[in-house]
Design an enzyme around this catalytic site. Structure first.
Site, PDB file in Angstrom:
ATOM      1  N   LYS A  23       0.814  -1.208  -0.145  1.00 35.13           N
ATOM      2  CA  LYS A  23       0.165   0.124   0.037  1.00 35.13           C
ATOM      3  C   LYS A  23       0.946   1.292  -0.068  1.00 35.13           C
ATOM      4  O   LYS A  23       1.926   1.196   0.374  1.00 35.13           O
ATOM      5  CB  LYS A  23      -0.888   0.019   1.283  1.00 35.13           C
ATOM      6  N   TYR A  66      15.931  30.419   8.880  1.00 34.83           N
ATOM      7  CA  TYR A  66      14.687  31.083   9.204  1.00 34.83           C
ATOM      8  C   TYR A  66      14.719  31.180  10.503  1.00 34.83           C
ATOM      9  O   TYR A  66      14.884  30.444  11.357  1.00 34.83           O
ATOM     10  CB  TYR A  66      13.468  30.257   8.722  1.00 34.83           C
TER      11      TYR A  66
HETATM   12  C1  LIG Z   1      -0.369  -1.794   6.650  1.00 32.38           C
HETATM   13  C2  LIG Z   1      -0.915  -3.013   7.216  1.00 32.38           C
HETATM   14  C3  LIG Z   1      -0.145  -4.095   7.107  1.00 32.38           C
HETATM   15  C4  LIG Z   1       1.352  -4.087   7.091  1.00 32.38           C
HETATM   16  O1  LIG Z   1       1.710  -3.868   8.359  1.00 32.38           O
HETATM   17  P1  LIG Z   1       3.456  -3.668   8.703  1.00 32.38           P
HETATM   18  O2  LIG Z   1       3.584  -3.247   9.945  1.00 32.38           O
HETATM   19  O3  LIG Z   1       3.915  -2.490   7.518  1.00 32.38           O
HETATM   20  O4  LIG Z   1       4.036  -4.830   8.158  1.00 32.38           O
HETATM   21  C5  LIG Z   1      -0.897  -5.346   7.641  1.00 32.38           C
HETATM   22  N1  LIG Z   1      -1.982  -5.648   7.740  1.00 32.38           N
HETATM   23  C6  LIG Z   1      -2.593  -4.297   7.813  1.00 32.38           C
HETATM   24  C7  LIG Z   1      -4.385  -4.582   8.112  1.00 32.38           C
HETATM   25  C8  LIG Z   1      -2.237  -3.388   7.514  1.00 32.38           C
HETATM   26  O5  LIG Z   1      -2.982  -1.993   7.572  1.00 32.38           O
END
Ligand SMILES: *Cc1c(COP(=O)(O)O)cnc(C)c1O
EC number: 5.1.1.1
Length: 380
Positions: free
Chosen positions: A51, A273
């Protein structure tokens, strides 16, 4: 190190000179991380979570590498991400959409063979309605809320399904999943409680299906958490599954920024800044071509850059396109405009930047900007 050392001067060197910094993504390290995770779960399927554009690193480049390393199941958050991923993996690859579809996206989701996670009774009803119309029995995943109160069917919803099994008619439940809230804390009792609830609720459902609970950190909690499928994301990209423990994963990203200018300051001179940093003696500073628009959060300017093993603390506020670092420890003449410093390397990775910024490696990765020159390598 001069970028002209990159493998192809035409394709890597010149664009790398035009950008402020070069982000290197080691595809071989990602493949190795996938294989390491898979070896940790000999009795479960090891999926790959890609994702958010593979945590900011580029799903187009990374998904084929993960598939080649053996991944057959991929997880994304949104339907759109699933559609994009479809173009980068084989037709037989499984793609699961964690958020499931909203009503108007169900058709697109099913038409492209994306498997929805159904998190509520409403989502179940939406998908069933389309499935009935299309006369298919799509594969779906049911998510159960075992304590995080974020996604998934509640205990009452599960009870409801137990009493009215026909609410699942026309759906093929291929997986029942939940998500751990505290997997990065080995001794947190919530972990075992969530695993127990997953088993308990799943047993009440009117259908039997494989179970899934663990993401990256859960994989390293041991076999009690592996069930039938694990869903690591961050660990693939080198993020440590447990803070304060040696990281078993390989670093995946490197980041080198061009030095734009150097100068010598005297006691009382100020930097950046708001003139918030003030030299308490003579020092040398370099302005480098990475700023908050590239993911280095201004409000948390506590980090550093590196040059040949020397730590170069960030001075003052981070600007949009640049930041200033202290190079007083570098012997004169070694680092001038046109040189490069490292912001991420093998020994100072996303978890170190995260610690300096008061966040987690995940956020450092997903914040990496879009204007780096990206160099995808296969270095062993
Ligand atoms: C993002 C996500 C994962 C992966 O999690 P990591 O901690 O990056 O391994 C797995 N399951 C769900 C439901 C997620 O939202």
């Amino acid at each position: 190190m001069p970028v002209t050392q990159a493998s192809s001067p035409v394709h890597a060197g010149w664009p790398a000179q035009r950008a402020g910094a070069v982000l290197t993504v080691n595809l071989e390290a990602i493949a190795q991380n996938y294989r390491l995770l898979r070896e940790r779960v000999p009795h479960a399927v090891c999926a790959a979570v890609v994702k958010a554009d593979a945590y900011g690193l580029g799903v187009a480049q990374l998904a084929p590498v993960l598939e080649q390393a053996g991944a057959t199941q991929f997880f994304v958050a949104h339907v759109d991400e699933g559609l994009a991923l479809r173009q980068h993996v084989g037709a037989q690859a499984g793609i699961t959409v964690l958020h499931g579809p909203r009503p108007d996206a169900v058709e697109a989701c099913l038409a492209h063979g994306l498997r929805p996670v159904l998190n509520s009774l409403e989502q179940i009803a939406w998908v069933r309605a389309v499935a009935r119309k299309q006369q298919r029995a799509p594969g779906v995943v049911l998510q159960l809320d075992t304590g995080m109160s974020r996604f998934g069917l509640s205990a009452q919803d599960v009870q409801h399904l137990a009493e009215q099994p026909d609410l699942l008619d026309g759906l093929t439940v291929e997986l029942v999943m939940s998500h751990l809230a505290c997997a990065d804390e080995r001794t947190n009792p919530a972990n075992a409680e969530q695993a127990a609830r997953l088993k308990e609720y799943a047993a009440l459902l009117p259908v039997r299906a494989p179970l899934s609970l663990a993401a990256s950190s859960g994989v390293f909690l041991g076999p009690d958490y592996h069930f039938n499928l694990v869903r690591p994301g961050a660990a693939l990209y080198g993020v440590a599954p447990h803070p304060h423990e040696p990281n078993p994963l390989r670093a995946v990203v490197g980041l080198k920024a061009h030095v734009l200018q150097t100068r010598t300051l005297s006691r009382g001179d100020r930097v950046g800044y708001g003139l918030t940093w003030r030299a308490d003696g003579p020092c040398r500073v370099a302005t480098i071509a990475v700023g908050y628009a590239d993911g280095f959060v201004r409000a948390r300017a506590k980090g550093c850059a590196w040059f040949r093993g020397h730590r170069l603390p960030i001075l003052g506020r981070i600007s949009m396109d640049s930041m200033t670092v202290d190079i007083s420890t570098i012997p004169e003449g070694q680092l001038e405009a046109d040189g490069m410093v490292e912001l991420l390397n093998e020994t100072y990775g996303v978890d170190h930047v995260a610690a300096a910024e008061g966040t987690i490696g995940y956020e450092v990765l997903t914040s990496l900007g879009h204007r780096y020159h990206r160099n995808y390598t296969r270095a062993a």
